[in-house]
Design a protein around this motif. Structure first.
Motif: not given
Length: 438
Positions: A373-402
């Motif tokens: 998923p972390r690689l996916g965030m970089h790829v989709l971030g570039r493809a859909l927004r033109g930029n890399a995931p933010s530090d905040k987004e990457l930090a949030a990706a360690s916990i999955w919502p119930s």
């Protein structure tokens, strides 16, 4: 898919269609970037994980879905993503796909040129490995969208596979940029790269071939910028004593961070509230030190098993990761007392959230088949927004919502409600008892 009310609730605003979705590597990435997705997956076990995680899913064969159920895909979908099964192209496989690369390139051109698809399917079948043909499915889905009344071409296309498929992505990119034949003048800005996962913060060495294409109007597709240094292993020049000698971030003059080690990833995951990752067994005192002996041979010798220190990234996480042996010391190794990575730990090495709800059977295979998923965030971030995931987004990706049981059941009804449309034998019934994933 049934119950329109349920569909509207869970599929409203879906933008990404994930072909060959597996347990949800790209879907997890999309979630943390704020995009909704729906996946098509034929494996019942992977579907069970997706339902438990709250990921909208259609339990179906990708080809059958395109041919007979295309109208069930939400019209809000404008991004096509996917990682076709890679076994026949993989170095670890039998090589049929690699030997057929030039032939498959011809099939790509034949599809775009408008040759009869029945003839193409017959010739593909003659290749002897049905999985090889699946790499053509993303192109066929694009052509289907272009040729279906009331549908628009996908705005963005994201594909990933093993490195051996890079020549096919090059053919894809040239055709998508040309807009000829059945593409009917639809042209994309497209590029493709070979990416090393450890250079994007994934605690394992794994190389992937990635293609990104976008309709004009959003600027050229720029290469992804690595955030971490590559891992260079100088075999034969390292021993266990070097674990404490590896450079720290502060010792590296480059602006990029050092790659992330197994110990760092697992230790961080173990400290999260309610984490199923318990690494106490891998500690000696207050330090985590272990080494991993791979299930695979090295240097062409099947008996020469590769080794990695806990202070290094993991080997490529495959479906056989549960066969890798973990030792805390040379004494344990010599005594034959080994440990194994648990499924949550294996998931963390793939950068899934520590509490991701792995379900169904063959969970190690699910983990190994997934896109990190972390690689996916970089790829989709570039493809859909033109930029890399933010530090905040990457930090949030360690916990999955119930996810509530009601949501899981809703998604199971959505994906498997009409079992007659699921892949053959996936809901096999013997007598009055159903054989299925738990």
């Amino acid at each position: 898919m049934n119950s329109p009310e349920t569909q509207v609730h869970h599929l409203d605003g879906v933008r990404i269609l994930d072909l060959f979705a597996g347990p949800g590597g790209l879907d997890v990435a999309a979630h943390f970037l704020g995009f909704k997705s729906i996946g098509i997956e034929w494996d019942r076990n992977a579907c069970e994980t997706r339902y438990a995680a709250g990921l909208p899913t259609i339990h179906a064969d990708v080809s059958v879905m395109r041919e007979t159920r295309f109208d069930e895909i939400p019209r809000s979908v404008d991004v096509l993503a996917g990682g076709p099964p890679c076994q026949s192209f993989s170095v670890a496989g039998n090589g049929a796909g690699r030997r057929a690369l030039d032939t498959v390139k011809e099939f790509i051109h034949r599809l775009v040129d408008g040759e009869d698809e029945a003839r193409i399917d017959k010739d593909l079948h003659a290749l002897g490995d049905s999985r090889t043909a699946l790499v053509l499915e993303p192109l066929r889905w694009l052509l289907k969208a272009i040729e279906t009344e009331g549908r628009d071409p996908y705005k963005v296309i994201v594909l990933e596979q093993v490195p051996a498929v890079l020549p096919l992505w090059e053919v894809y990119a040239k055709l998508l940029s040309g807009g000829e034949g059945r593409l009917k003048g639809v042209k994309y800005e497209a590029d493709f790269w070979e990416l090393k996962t450890e250079q994007f913060g994934v605690p394992q060495t794994r190389t992937r071939a990635v293609l990104v294409a976008r309709l004009p109007g959003h600027g050229a597709v720029e290469p992804l910028e690595a955030t971490h240094l590559p891992f260079e292993l100088h075999r034969g020049k390292r021993n266990a004593a070097q674990a404490d000698m590896l450079p720290t971030d502060s010792a590296i003059p480059e602006t990029k961070q050092r790659w992330i080690s197994m110990a760092e990833a697992l230790d961080a995951a173990s400290k999260l509230q309610g984490s199923p990752v318990d690494v106490a067994r891998l500690r000696t005192g207050d330090k985590m030190k272990f080494f991993v002996v791979s299930n695979y041979g090295s240097g062409g010798d099947p008996k020469n098993r590769g080794r990695r220190l806990s202070s290094e990234p993991a080997f490529t996480v495959t479906g056989k990761i549960s066969r890798n042996k973990v030792y805390k010391s040379i004494a344990e190794y010599e005594a034959g007392r080994s440990d194994r990575f648990t499924i949550p730990e294996s998931g963390v090495l793939q950068t899934f959230p520590h509490n991701f709800p792995w379900s169904g059977k063959d969970q190690a295979q699910q983990v190994g088949n997934a896109v990190p998923p972390r690689l996916g965030m970089h790829v989709l971030g570039r493809a859909l927004r033109g930029n890399a995931p933010s530090d905040k987004e990457l930090a949030a990706a360690s916990i999955w919502p119930s996810v509530s049981r009601t949501t899981t059941e809703d998604l199971r009804r959505l994906g498997c409600g009409d079992q007659s449309q699921c892949p053959p034998e996936s809901h096999k019934v013997i007598g009055s008892r159903r054989k299925s994933a738990p």
